[in-house]
Scaffold this motif. Sequence first.
Motif, PDB file in Angstrom:
ATOM      1  N   ILE A 170       0.796  -1.255   0.035  1.00  0.00           N
ATOM      2  CA  ILE A 170       0.004  -0.050   0.050  1.00  0.00           C
ATOM      3  C   ILE A 170       0.874   1.184   0.038  1.00  0.00           C
ATOM      4  O   ILE A 170       1.831   1.583   0.978  1.00  0.00           O
ATOM      5  CB  ILE A 170      -0.941  -0.019   1.412  1.00  0.00           C
ATOM      6  CG1 ILE A 170      -1.775  -1.238   1.367  1.00  0.00           C
ATOM      7  CG2 ILE A 170      -1.659   1.304   1.329  1.00  0.00           C
ATOM      8  CD1 ILE A 170      -2.668  -1.260   2.371  1.00  0.00           C
ATOM      9  N   PRO A 171       0.863   1.869  -0.789  1.00  0.00           N
ATOM     10  CA  PRO A 171       1.664   3.367  -1.049  1.00  0.00           C
ATOM     11  C   PRO A 171       1.338   4.126  -0.002  1.00  0.00           C
ATOM     12  O   PRO A 171       0.353   4.326   0.271  1.00  0.00           O
ATOM     13  CB  PRO A 171       1.417   3.863  -2.453  1.00  0.00           C
ATOM     14  CG  PRO A 171       0.143   3.385  -3.075  1.00  0.00           C
ATOM     15  CD  PRO A 171      -0.065   1.976  -2.193  1.00  0.00           C
ATOM     16  N   LYS A 172       2.384   4.946   0.473  1.00  0.00           N
ATOM     17  CA  LYS A 172       2.178   6.093   1.460  1.00  0.00           C
ATOM     18  C   LYS A 172       1.427   5.442   2.928  1.00  0.00           C
ATOM     19  O   LYS A 172       0.875   6.322   3.496  1.00  0.00           O
ATOM     20  CB  LYS A 172       1.109   7.361   1.040  1.00  0.00           C
ATOM     21  CG  LYS A 172       1.604   7.555  -0.443  1.00  0.00           C
ATOM     22  CD  LYS A 172       0.719   8.989  -1.059  1.00  0.00           C
ATOM     23  CE  LYS A 172       1.552   9.531  -2.207  1.00  0.00           C
ATOM     24  NZ  LYS A 172       0.485  10.564  -2.851  1.00  0.00           N
ATOM     25  N   LEU A 173       1.815   4.288   3.202  1.00  0.00           N
ATOM     26  CA  LEU A 173       1.265   3.717   4.259  1.00  0.00           C
ATOM     27  C   LEU A 173       2.421   2.995   4.897  1.00  0.00           C
ATOM     28  O   LEU A 173       2.971   2.192   4.378  1.00  0.00           O
ATOM     29  CB  LEU A 173       0.118   2.644   4.457  1.00  0.00           C
ATOM     30  CG  LEU A 173      -0.222   1.939   5.636  1.00  0.00           C
ATOM     31  CD1 LEU A 173      -0.858   3.081   6.659  1.00  0.00           C
ATOM     32  CD2 LEU A 173      -1.255   0.840   5.260  1.00  0.00           C
ATOM     33  N   ASN A 174       2.772   3.509   5.975  1.00  0.00           N
ATOM     34  CA  ASN A 174       4.017   3.219   6.676  1.00  0.00           C
ATOM     35  C   ASN A 174       3.907   2.679   8.130  1.00  0.00           C
ATOM     36  O   ASN A 174       2.924   3.296   8.749  1.00  0.00           O
ATOM     37  CB  ASN A 174       5.145   3.981   6.838  1.00  0.00           C
ATOM     38  CG  ASN A 174       5.553   4.514   5.409  1.00  0.00           C
ATOM     39  OD1 ASN A 174       5.878   3.720   4.376  1.00  0.00           O
ATOM     40  ND2 ASN A 174       5.677   5.847   5.061  1.00  0.00           N
ATOM     41  N   VAL A 175       4.566   1.421   8.337  1.00  0.00           N
ATOM     42  CA  VAL A 175       4.474   1.038   9.979  1.00  0.00           C
ATOM     43  C   VAL A 175       5.865   0.960  10.540  1.00  0.00           C
ATOM     44  O   VAL A 175       6.801   0.760   9.892  1.00  0.00           O
ATOM     45  CB  VAL A 175       3.551  -0.543   9.905  1.00  0.00           C
ATOM     46  CG1 VAL A 175       2.304  -0.229   9.096  1.00  0.00           C
ATOM     47  CG2 VAL A 175       4.529  -1.434   8.972  1.00  0.00           C
ATOM     48  N   MET A 176       5.668   1.028  11.562  1.00  0.00           N
ATOM     49  CA  MET A 176       6.945   0.729  12.677  1.00  0.00           C
ATOM     50  C   MET A 176       6.369   0.451  14.221  1.00  0.00           C
ATOM     51  O   MET A 176       5.393   0.712  14.439  1.00  0.00           O
ATOM     52  CB  MET A 176       7.744   2.052  12.700  1.00  0.00           C
ATOM     53  CG  MET A 176       7.077   3.250  13.137  1.00  0.00           C
ATOM     54  SD  MET A 176       8.217   4.719  13.446  1.00  0.00           S
ATOM     55  CE  MET A 176       8.511   4.907  11.680  1.00  0.00           C
ATOM     56  N   PRO A 177       7.362  -0.088  14.626  1.00  0.00           N
ATOM     57  CA  PRO A 177       7.227  -0.462  16.282  1.00  0.00           C
ATOM     58  C   PRO A 177       7.322   0.954  17.198  1.00  0.00           C
ATOM     59  O   PRO A 177       7.840   1.888  16.629  1.00  0.00           O
ATOM     60  CB  PRO A 177       8.225  -1.244  16.629  1.00  0.00           C
ATOM     61  CG  PRO A 177       9.234  -1.065  15.792  1.00  0.00           C
ATOM     62  CD  PRO A 177       8.591  -0.960  14.411  1.00  0.00           C
ATOM     63  N   ALA A 178       6.948   0.909  18.410  1.00  0.00           N
ATOM     64  CA  ALA A 178       6.974   2.133  19.058  1.00  0.00           C
ATOM     65  C   ALA A 178       8.305   2.606  19.202  1.00  0.00           C
ATOM     66  O   ALA A 178       8.452   3.835  19.598  1.00  0.00           O
ATOM     67  CB  ALA A 178       6.045   1.838  20.507  1.00  0.00           C
TER      68      ALA A 178
END
Length: 208
Positions: A170-178
């Motif tokens: 999904i473009p322009k959707l980024n995920v990361m841990p806290a």
Amino acid sequence: MKVKVQTLDAKASGDIELNDEIFALEPRADILHRVVTWQLEKRRGTARAARERSDVARSGKKFGRQKGGGTARHGDRRAPIFIGGGKAHGPRVRDFNPSLNKKVRALGLKMALSSKAKDGKLLILDTLTVKEFKTKSLLAQIGKLGFGNTTLVIDGDMVDNGFALASSNIPKLNVMPAVGANVYDILKHETLVLTRAAVEKLEARFNG
């Protein structure tokens, strides 16, 4: 500050009490600017210095006759045109390692979180658990939640593996841990999404 919690299916999942000292501060542009500038400068890598004429250990004695040699006149072997000579206008080491007080860095992160809450661009999700590891299914769920053009999703210790796989295309959707939460990425994205676990980790990070 009390905020509604939703599931990935856009259903209500109770409320959560956010710490006002973290999510209800008045953002200051000067603090945010200092922290973002510090982050970007920390990312820069220093160039490896090249040896110039003054750095090369070669003879400085004039090695040929001024005239009659059939070649150009040279004063020493350090000239850039010779193998082993010094490089002309080579890269030099520059310092891109600025310092910034830890209290200012922490304050900047609090203000970044507060700015999203103030603008109504903060969403709290219960968990990121998905039933199907499919991008199409996740896109349908995201459409109901009202994500912005660019969205940063922060989870707890680890990002849910299924959500990470489904969102990878999904473009322009980024995920990361806290643990990776930072001012630059939060401000760069239009919408900030936190899970309950992320809120707990962030609050523990400041209280600890």
